[in-house]
Design a protein around this motif. Structure first.
Motif, PDB file in Angstrom:
ATOM      1  N   ALA A  21      -6.954 -32.737  10.196  1.00  0.00           N
ATOM      2  CA  ALA A  21      -7.746 -31.824  11.120  1.00  0.00           C
ATOM      3  C   ALA A  21      -9.403 -32.271  11.058  1.00  0.00           C
ATOM      4  N   LEU A  22      -9.591 -32.649   9.632  1.00  0.00           N
ATOM      5  CA  LEU A  22     -11.152 -32.617   9.306  1.00  0.00           C
ATOM      6  C   LEU A  22     -11.109 -34.052  10.223  1.00  0.00           C
ATOM      7  N   GLY A  23     -10.204 -35.163   9.988  1.00  0.00           N
ATOM      8  CA  GLY A  23     -10.582 -36.533  10.391  1.00  0.00           C
ATOM      9  C   GLY A  23     -10.598 -36.518  12.099  1.00  0.00           C
ATOM     10  N   ARG A  24      -9.971 -35.558  12.597  1.00  0.00           N
ATOM     11  CA  ARG A  24      -9.993 -35.455  13.921  1.00  0.00           C
ATOM     12  C   ARG A  24     -11.320 -34.964  14.497  1.00  0.00           C
ATOM     13  N   LEU A  25     -11.590 -33.847  13.720  1.00  0.00           N
ATOM     14  CA  LEU A  25     -12.989 -33.224  14.186  1.00  0.00           C
ATOM     15  C   LEU A  25     -14.179 -34.395  14.106  1.00  0.00           C
ATOM     16  N   LYS A  26     -13.993 -35.159  12.878  1.00  0.00           N
ATOM     17  CA  LYS A  26     -15.018 -36.312  12.810  1.00  0.00           C
ATOM     18  C   LYS A  26     -15.197 -37.152  13.972  1.00  0.00           C
ATOM     19  N   MET A  27     -13.831 -37.645  14.310  1.00  0.00           N
ATOM     20  CA  MET A  27     -13.632 -38.341  15.477  1.00  0.00           C
ATOM     21  C   MET A  27     -14.231 -37.940  16.756  1.00  0.00           C
ATOM     22  N   PHE A  28     -13.933 -36.515  16.891  1.00  0.00           N
ATOM     23  CA  PHE A  28     -14.581 -35.746  18.044  1.00  0.00           C
ATOM     24  C   PHE A  28     -15.888 -35.841  18.268  1.00  0.00           C
ATOM     25  N   LEU A  29     -16.633 -35.282  17.085  1.00  0.00           N
ATOM     26  CA  LEU A  29     -18.015 -35.530  16.899  1.00  0.00           C
ATOM     27  C   LEU A  29     -18.781 -36.804  17.201  1.00  0.00           C
ATOM     28  N   ILE A  30     -17.918 -37.775  16.761  1.00  0.00           N
ATOM     29  CA  ILE A  30     -18.694 -39.135  17.010  1.00  0.00           C
ATOM     30  C   ILE A  30     -18.608 -39.310  18.705  1.00  0.00           C
ATOM     31  N   LEU A  31     -17.472 -38.885  19.226  1.00  0.00           N
ATOM     32  CA  LEU A  31     -17.291 -39.156  20.776  1.00  0.00           C
ATOM     33  C   LEU A  31     -18.283 -38.143  21.607  1.00  0.00           C
ATOM     34  N   VAL A  32     -18.690 -37.207  20.979  1.00  0.00           N
ATOM     35  CA  VAL A  32     -19.655 -36.195  21.573  1.00  0.00           C
ATOM     36  C   VAL A  32     -20.789 -37.176  21.484  1.00  0.00           C
TER      37      VAL A  32
END
Length: 238
Positions: free
Chosen positions: A41-52
């Protein structure tokens, strides 16, 4: 005496030796499924923040253009609300009579002049100003196409067409006035051909410039629109 010594030795032998220190080793907790899920979940959150972060400039420009319109903001041209989509059935053809699909004009801003093929003095003045204002945009000028919509059957004069080829050529297309008037509209009390019209890269007519516009204020409006819409269009038309 000897008995006494024997007794002392016997009691000494009976004393217990100190026991060794006992140590207990506790094993470390094994990773659980909850830990693995938490890391995922933490990895997905980091990826989402990068995309944002990567998408933020595009999102901001969209909001600035379509949503956020502060009351203090001034435009020289009149915003068309809601913007009007270019009709898919708008009849367009080049000067040789070959049909042109309206969708082929999308992808860049269109800086539009309307006028008959005979192109009187007012028409020639608008075509000249169209070229000058676009050139004044400098490196951003490639994001805007100059378009002349000829709304009658008259053939433009050879000298007019030759003048339009100086620098970046103007796209000249013929259309029907009635069909064009169902999309573009002048200010009350003015004629269709008295204005410049701005069409965005999606084919939406979104601004009309005043008749006989001030060139510097016209240029300023174009600069603001290009800044707000960075990334929407492609540079140059093939």
């Amino acid at each position: 005496m000897s008995g006494s010594n024997s007794s002392d030795r016997g009691s000494g032998a009976e004393l217990e030796a100190p026991s060794p220190l006992a140590l207990t080793v506790h094993s470390l907790p094994a990773p659980t499924l909850d830990d693995a899920a938490r890391r995922t979940a933490l990895g997905r959150l980091k990826m989402f923040l990068i995309l944002v972060v990567c998408a933020a400039p595009v999102i901001a420009s969209y909001l600035a253009y379509y949503v956020v319109r502060p009351e203090g903001r001034t435009n020289y041209g009149s915003l068309i609300e809601p913007a009007r989509a270019m009709p898919a059935a708008l009849p367009l053809a080049d000067l040789d009579g070959r049909p042109v699909a309206p969708a082929s004009l999308q992808g860049q801003w269109l800086f539009v002049v309307v006028g008959g093929g005979a192109c009187d003095a007012g028409c020639e003045q608008r075509l000249w100003l169209q070229r000058q204002v676009r050139e004044a945009l400098g490196r951003e000028k490639g994001r805007i196409d100059k378009l002349w919509l000829v709304d009658d059957a008259a053939m433009p004069r050879a000298e007019t067409l030759a003048a339009l080829q100086r620098g970046d050529a103007v796209t000249v297309l013929r259309t029907e006035r009635a069909a064009l008037a169902a999309w573009l509209a002048p200010e009350p009390g003015h004629r269709l051909e008295e204005h410049f019209y701005l069409v965005d890269p999606q084919g939406l007519w979104m601004m009309r410039m005043p008749a006989q516009p001030d060139p510097s204020r016209l240029k300023r409006d174009l600069e603001r629109l290009l800044r707000a819409s960075a990334g929407w269009d492609r540079p140059g038309r093939p």
